[in-house]
Write a protein that holds these residues in place. Structure first.
Motif, PDB file in Angstrom:
ATOM      1  N   GLN A  56       0.877  -1.172   0.000  1.00 47.31           N
ATOM      2  CA  GLN A  56       0.000   0.000   0.000  1.00 47.31           C
ATOM      3  C   GLN A  56       0.911   1.219   0.000  1.00 47.31           C
ATOM      4  O   GLN A  56       1.728   1.382   0.896  1.00 47.31           O
ATOM      5  N   PRO A  57       0.809   2.075  -1.005  1.00 44.91           N
ATOM      6  CA  PRO A  57       1.721   3.219  -1.104  1.00 44.91           C
ATOM      7  C   PRO A  57       1.663   4.130   0.124  1.00 44.91           C
ATOM      8  O   PRO A  57       0.655   4.204   0.824  1.00 44.91           O
ATOM      9  N   GLN A  58       2.764   4.803   0.340  1.00 45.24           N
ATOM     10  CA  GLN A  58       2.864   5.751   1.449  1.00 45.24           C
ATOM     11  C   GLN A  58       1.912   6.919   1.214  1.00 45.24           C
ATOM     12  O   GLN A  58       1.760   7.400   0.096  1.00 45.24           O
ATOM     13  N   ARG A  59       1.255   7.358   2.299  1.00 46.50           N
ATOM     14  CA  ARG A  59       0.369   8.513   2.221  1.00 46.50           C
ATOM     15  C   ARG A  59       0.775   9.516   3.289  1.00 46.50           C
ATOM     16  O   ARG A  59       0.890   9.160   4.449  1.00 46.50           O
ATOM     17  N   ALA A  64       4.434   3.386   4.022  1.00 40.18           N
ATOM     18  CA  ALA A  64       3.890   2.374   3.117  1.00 40.18           C
ATOM     19  C   ALA A  64       3.716   1.083   3.915  1.00 40.18           C
ATOM     20  O   ALA A  64       4.474   0.808   4.844  1.00 40.18           O
ATOM     21  N   LEU A  65       2.699   0.306   3.564  1.00 41.05           N
ATOM     22  CA  LEU A  65       2.422  -0.923   4.299  1.00 41.05           C
ATOM     23  C   LEU A  65       2.505  -2.139   3.386  1.00 41.05           C
ATOM     24  O   LEU A  65       2.005  -2.117   2.266  1.00 41.05           O
ATOM     25  N   LEU A  66       3.117  -3.190   3.907  1.00 38.64           N
ATOM     26  CA  LEU A  66       3.147  -4.468   3.214  1.00 38.64           C
ATOM     27  C   LEU A  66       1.980  -5.294   3.729  1.00 38.64           C
ATOM     28  O   LEU A  66       1.794  -5.435   4.943  1.00 38.64           O
ATOM     29  N   HIS A  67       1.161  -5.815   2.809  1.00 43.16           N
ATOM     30  CA  HIS A  67       0.001  -6.637   3.147  1.00 43.16           C
ATOM     31  C   HIS A  67       0.131  -7.996   2.502  1.00 43.16           C
ATOM     32  O   HIS A  67       0.796  -8.151   1.474  1.00 43.16           O
ATOM     33  N   ARG A  68      -0.558  -8.977   3.052  1.00 37.95           N
ATOM     34  CA  ARG A  68      -0.726 -10.251   2.371  1.00 37.95           C
ATOM     35  C   ARG A  68      -1.636  -9.997   1.178  1.00 37.95           C
ATOM     36  O   ARG A  68      -2.444  -9.078   1.188  1.00 37.95           O
ATOM     37  N   GLY A  69      -1.532 -10.813   0.171  1.00 39.15           N
ATOM     38  CA  GLY A  69      -2.346 -10.634  -1.027  1.00 39.15           C
ATOM     39  C   GLY A  69      -3.835 -10.719  -0.776  1.00 39.15           C
ATOM     40  O   GLY A  69      -4.629 -10.131  -1.495  1.00 39.15           O
ATOM     41  N   ASP A  70      -4.237 -11.433   0.282  1.00 42.31           N
ATOM     42  CA  ASP A  70      -5.661 -11.579   0.584  1.00 42.31           C
ATOM     43  C   ASP A  70      -6.145 -10.639   1.685  1.00 42.31           C
ATOM     44  O   ASP A  70      -7.276 -10.751   2.140  1.00 42.31           O
ATOM     45  N   CYS A  71      -5.315  -9.685   2.093  1.00 43.13           N
ATOM     46  CA  CYS A  71      -5.718  -8.727   3.134  1.00 43.13           C
ATOM     47  C   CYS A  71      -6.797  -7.799   2.578  1.00 43.13           C
ATOM     48  O   CYS A  71      -6.640  -7.200   1.517  1.00 43.13           O
ATOM     49  N   ALA A  86       8.806  -9.646  -1.204  1.00 38.70           N
ATOM     50  CA  ALA A  86       8.192  -9.249   0.064  1.00 38.70           C
ATOM     51  C   ALA A  86       9.241  -9.180   1.175  1.00 38.70           C
ATOM     52  O   ALA A  86       9.205  -8.267   2.016  1.00 38.70           O
ATOM     53  N   ILE A  87      10.190 -10.103   1.175  1.00 32.41           N
ATOM     54  CA  ILE A  87      11.276 -10.074   2.164  1.00 32.41           C
ATOM     55  C   ILE A  87      12.103  -8.807   1.983  1.00 32.41           C
ATOM     56  O   ILE A  87      12.443  -8.120   2.961  1.00 32.41           O
ATOM     57  N   ILE A  88      12.416  -8.461   0.757  1.00 28.52           N
ATOM     58  CA  ILE A  88      13.178  -7.243   0.465  1.00 28.52           C
ATOM     59  C   ILE A  88      12.384  -6.015   0.921  1.00 28.52           C
ATOM     60  O   ILE A  88      12.926  -5.100   1.533  1.00 28.52           O
ATOM     61  N   ALA A  89      11.078  -6.005   0.636  1.00 24.27           N
ATOM     62  CA  ALA A  89      10.232  -4.866   1.021  1.00 24.27           C
ATOM     63  C   ALA A  89      10.211  -4.686   2.534  1.00 24.27           C
ATOM     64  O   ALA A  89      10.283  -3.555   3.037  1.00 24.27           O
ATOM     65  N   CYS A  98       1.667  -4.656   7.798  1.00 21.54           N
ATOM     66  CA  CYS A  98       0.285  -4.453   8.255  1.00 21.54           C
ATOM     67  C   CYS A  98       0.114  -5.173   9.592  1.00 21.54           C
ATOM     68  O   CYS A  98       0.510  -6.329   9.735  1.00 21.54           O
ATOM     69  N   GLN A  99      -0.472  -4.483  10.560  1.00 26.58           N
ATOM     70  CA  GLN A  99      -0.657  -5.082  11.882  1.00 26.58           C
ATOM     71  C   GLN A  99      -1.854  -6.036  11.934  1.00 26.58           C
ATOM     72  O   GLN A  99      -2.011  -6.769  12.901  1.00 26.58           O
TER      73      GLN A  99
END
Length: 110
Positions: A56-59, A64-71, A86-89, A98-99
């Protein structure tokens, strides 16, 4: 109708009714199978999405947030990441996990 015999016309009417009933049964079964196929396809897509990630791009002042594909918190049909990406991100300082969906679970060995 001498002797109680059924006429050819009546036989064919009964046959037509029976064939129409059969056709309705087959069409109902086709609809059931199509619904099941659609459910199976959605289930497979959701399982596949669980093995992908998205950013999810930074706002403004939110990282910016990393999410699972099904989030469901962030919907994006494009730009999915594979495991290595995803590991690099996650290693990037300006990308947080994402919490809710916890994309780092099972991704990084601790």
């Amino acid at each position: 109708m001498p002797g109680g015999d059924i006429s050819d016309l009546d036989k064919n009417r009964v046959l037509a009714q029976w064939l129409e009933w059969q056709l309705r049964q087959v069409r109902n079964r086709i609809r059931e199978l199509e619904v099941q196929e659609l459910k199976d396809k959605r289930r497979a897509e959701q399982a596949r999405a669980g093995q992908r990630w998205k950013i999810q791009p930074q706002r403004s002042n939110v990282a910016a947030l990393l999410h699972r594909g099904d989030c469901s918190l962030y919907s994006s049909e494009m730009g999915f990441l594979d495991r290595e990406e995803a590991i690099i991100a996650l290693a990037e300082p300006d990308i947080e996990a994402c919490q809710i969906c916890k994309p780092e679970t099972g991704l990084v060995q601790t």
